[in-house]
Design a protein around this motif. Structure first.
Motif, PDB file in Angstrom:
ATOM      1  N   UNK A 152      45.439   5.576 -10.784  1.00  0.00           N
ATOM      2  CA  UNK A 152      44.523   6.590 -11.306  1.00  0.00           C
ATOM      3  C   UNK A 152      45.124   7.977 -11.085  1.00  0.00           C
ATOM      4  N   UNK A 153      45.516   8.667 -12.151  1.00  0.00           N
ATOM      5  CA  UNK A 153      46.190   9.956 -11.981  1.00  0.00           C
ATOM      6  C   UNK A 153      45.317  11.042 -11.355  1.00  0.00           C
ATOM      7  N   UNK A 154      44.013  10.878 -11.397  1.00  0.00           N
ATOM      8  CA  UNK A 154      43.112  11.874 -10.806  1.00  0.00           C
ATOM      9  C   UNK A 154      43.188  11.871  -9.276  1.00  0.00           C
ATOM     10  N   UNK A 155      43.655  10.773  -8.705  1.00  0.00           N
ATOM     11  CA  UNK A 155      43.713  10.645  -7.243  1.00  0.00           C
ATOM     12  C   UNK A 155      44.985  11.314  -6.738  1.00  0.00           C
ATOM     13  N   UNK A 156      44.802  12.387  -5.996  1.00  0.00           N
ATOM     14  CA  UNK A 156      45.934  13.135  -5.464  1.00  0.00           C
ATOM     15  C   UNK A 156      46.368  12.609  -4.102  1.00  0.00           C
ATOM     16  N   UNK A 157      45.420  12.133  -3.317  1.00  0.00           N
ATOM     17  CA  UNK A 157      45.713  11.589  -1.995  1.00  0.00           C
ATOM     18  C   UNK A 157      44.799  10.395  -1.763  1.00  0.00           C
ATOM     19  N   UNK A 158      45.300   9.430  -0.989  1.00  0.00           N
ATOM     20  CA  UNK A 158      44.585   8.175  -0.779  1.00  0.00           C
ATOM     21  C   UNK A 158      44.922   7.701   0.631  1.00  0.00           C
ATOM     22  N   UNK A 159      43.905   7.588   1.475  1.00  0.00           N
ATOM     23  CA  UNK A 159      44.111   7.227   2.880  1.00  0.00           C
ATOM     24  C   UNK A 159      43.240   6.044   3.284  1.00  0.00           C
ATOM     25  N   UNK A 160      43.780   5.194   4.150  1.00  0.00           N
ATOM     26  CA  UNK A 160      42.975   4.199   4.856  1.00  0.00           C
ATOM     27  C   UNK A 160      42.568   4.862   6.161  1.00  0.00           C
ATOM     28  N   UNK A 161      41.281   4.798   6.478  1.00  0.00           N
ATOM     29  CA  UNK A 161      40.726   5.598   7.560  1.00  0.00           C
ATOM     30  C   UNK A 161      40.279   4.738   8.747  1.00  0.00           C
ATOM     31  N   UNK A 162      40.154   5.391   9.878  1.00  0.00           N
ATOM     32  CA  UNK A 162      39.455   4.826  11.036  1.00  0.00           C
ATOM     33  C   UNK A 162      38.132   5.576  11.105  1.00  0.00           C
ATOM     34  N   UNK A 163      37.094   4.912  11.566  1.00  0.00           N
ATOM     35  CA  UNK A 163      35.796   5.580  11.681  1.00  0.00           C
ATOM     36  C   UNK A 163      34.759   4.964  10.772  1.00  0.00           C
ATOM     37  N   UNK A 164      33.833   5.796  10.299  1.00  0.00           N
ATOM     38  CA  UNK A 164      32.676   5.282   9.564  1.00  0.00           C
ATOM     39  C   UNK A 164      32.935   5.004   8.088  1.00  0.00           C
ATOM     40  N   UNK A 165      34.091   5.380   7.566  1.00  0.00           N
ATOM     41  CA  UNK A 165      34.453   5.021   6.192  1.00  0.00           C
ATOM     42  C   UNK A 165      35.797   4.304   6.220  1.00  0.00           C
ATOM     43  N   UNK A 166      36.040   3.510   5.200  1.00  0.00           N
ATOM     44  CA  UNK A 166      37.273   2.722   5.166  1.00  0.00           C
ATOM     45  C   UNK A 166      38.419   3.440   4.465  1.00  0.00           C
ATOM     46  N   UNK A 167      38.111   4.192   3.382  1.00  0.00           N
ATOM     47  CA  UNK A 167      39.135   4.860   2.591  1.00  0.00           C
ATOM     48  C   UNK A 167      38.634   6.236   2.184  1.00  0.00           C
ATOM     49  N   UNK A 168      39.570   7.175   2.051  1.00  0.00           N
ATOM     50  CA  UNK A 168      39.234   8.529   1.604  1.00  0.00           C
ATOM     51  C   UNK A 168      40.206   8.905   0.495  1.00  0.00           C
ATOM     52  N   UNK A 169      39.643   9.441  -0.594  1.00  0.00           N
ATOM     53  CA  UNK A 169      40.435   9.882  -1.731  1.00  0.00           C
ATOM     54  C   UNK A 169      40.201  11.376  -1.947  1.00  0.00           C
ATOM     55  N   UNK A 170      41.249  12.063  -2.361  1.00  0.00           N
ATOM     56  CA  UNK A 170      41.076  13.429  -2.865  1.00  0.00           C
ATOM     57  C   UNK A 170      41.372  13.350  -4.347  1.00  0.00           C
ATOM     58  N   UNK A 171      40.368  13.743  -5.131  1.00  0.00           N
ATOM     59  CA  UNK A 171      40.411  13.582  -6.582  1.00  0.00           C
ATOM     60  C   UNK A 171      40.274  14.950  -7.232  1.00  0.00           C
ATOM     61  N   UNK A 172      41.028  15.187  -8.306  1.00  0.00           N
ATOM     62  CA  UNK A 172      40.853  16.414  -9.094  1.00  0.00           C
ATOM     63  C   UNK A 172      40.520  16.034 -10.528  1.00  0.00           C
ATOM     64  N   UNK A 173      39.525  16.718 -11.071  1.00  0.00           N
ATOM     65  CA  UNK A 173      39.082  16.473 -12.448  1.00  0.00           C
ATOM     66  C   UNK A 173      38.691  17.801 -13.091  1.00  0.00           C
ATOM     67  N   UNK A 174      38.534  17.770 -14.402  1.00  0.00           N
ATOM     68  CA  UNK A 174      38.190  18.977 -15.147  1.00  0.00           C
ATOM     69  C   UNK A 174      36.724  19.375 -14.962  1.00  0.00           C
ATOM     70  N   UNK A 175      35.828  18.380 -14.998  1.00  0.00           N
ATOM     71  CA  UNK A 175      34.398  18.682 -14.975  1.00  0.00           C
ATOM     72  C   UNK A 175      33.619  17.444 -14.534  1.00  0.00           C
ATOM     73  N   UNK A 176      32.317  17.573 -14.504  1.00  0.00           N
ATOM     74  CA  UNK A 176      31.462  16.473 -14.038  1.00  0.00           C
ATOM     75  C   UNK A 176      31.582  15.249 -14.938  1.00  0.00           C
TER      76      UNK A 176
END
Length: 169
Positions: free
Chosen positions: A103-127
């Motif tokens: 998915x080209x919108x995903x700039x960063x993708x991490x497997x996490x420790x804690x209360x969530x499993x994965x975190x993504x940083x996404x950029x898009x034009x609009x809602x």
């Protein structure tokens, strides 16, 4: 009292003060000529070029790129997406990682420790573009929960890593 031993990757042991200066200069402006970089770190062109080549060969310098202002190309919305999964199998992760990585919108993708499993940083034009992305994400693999947090203002964003100084041994 116990001593804490920190494992330093092999490459880090070979970085001297000049290598670190070269990295700091290149992180600020990779378009500089080798002569200019050499001047800034106290080397002539040939030894400077050899050090840069070694840093590239060792994988310290991954690539040189142009940084683009996301707003000036119409990608004004940054979204931090946390993902929870009920399935933690290798097969599920492989499918999820392949889908998200495509998915080209995903700039960063991490497997996490804690209360969530994965975190993504996404950029898009609009809602509307985010809604398309969201539907694509939730249809890729079964997910337990997806939470989206929309950035209202970017306060700090840097690409230069803080290069640690050489510690005298």
């Amino acid at each position: 009292m116990t001593d804490v031993v920190v494992q330093i990757p092999e490459t880090s042991r070979r970085l001297d003060a000049i290598d670190r200066k070269i990295l700091m200069v290149l992180q600020e402006d990779a378009s500089l000529s080798v002569a200019e970089i050499g001047d800034r770190v106290g080397l002539s062109s040939t030894p400077c070029w050899k050090r840069i080549q070694r840093l590239e060969a060792d994988g310290v310098i991954i690539k040189r790129v142009a940084l683009v202002d996301q707003n000036k190309i119409g990608l004004g919305i940054s979204v931090f997406v946390s993902v929870e999964s009920s399935d933690h199998s290798d097969a599920w992760l492989k499918r999820f990682a392949e889908a998200v990585s495509a998915m080209p919108e995903v700039m960063e993708f991490y497997r996490m420790a804690g209360d969530v499993d994965y975190m993504l940083r996404v950029v898009v034009a609009d809602m509307q573009a985010y809604d398309v992305f969201y539907k694509k994400l939730i249809s890729a693999v079964p997910l337990k929960n997806v939470t989206s947090r929309f950035a209202m203002e970017k306060i700090k964003s840097v690409t230069a890593l803080p290069i640690p100084a050489v510690v005298a041994g």
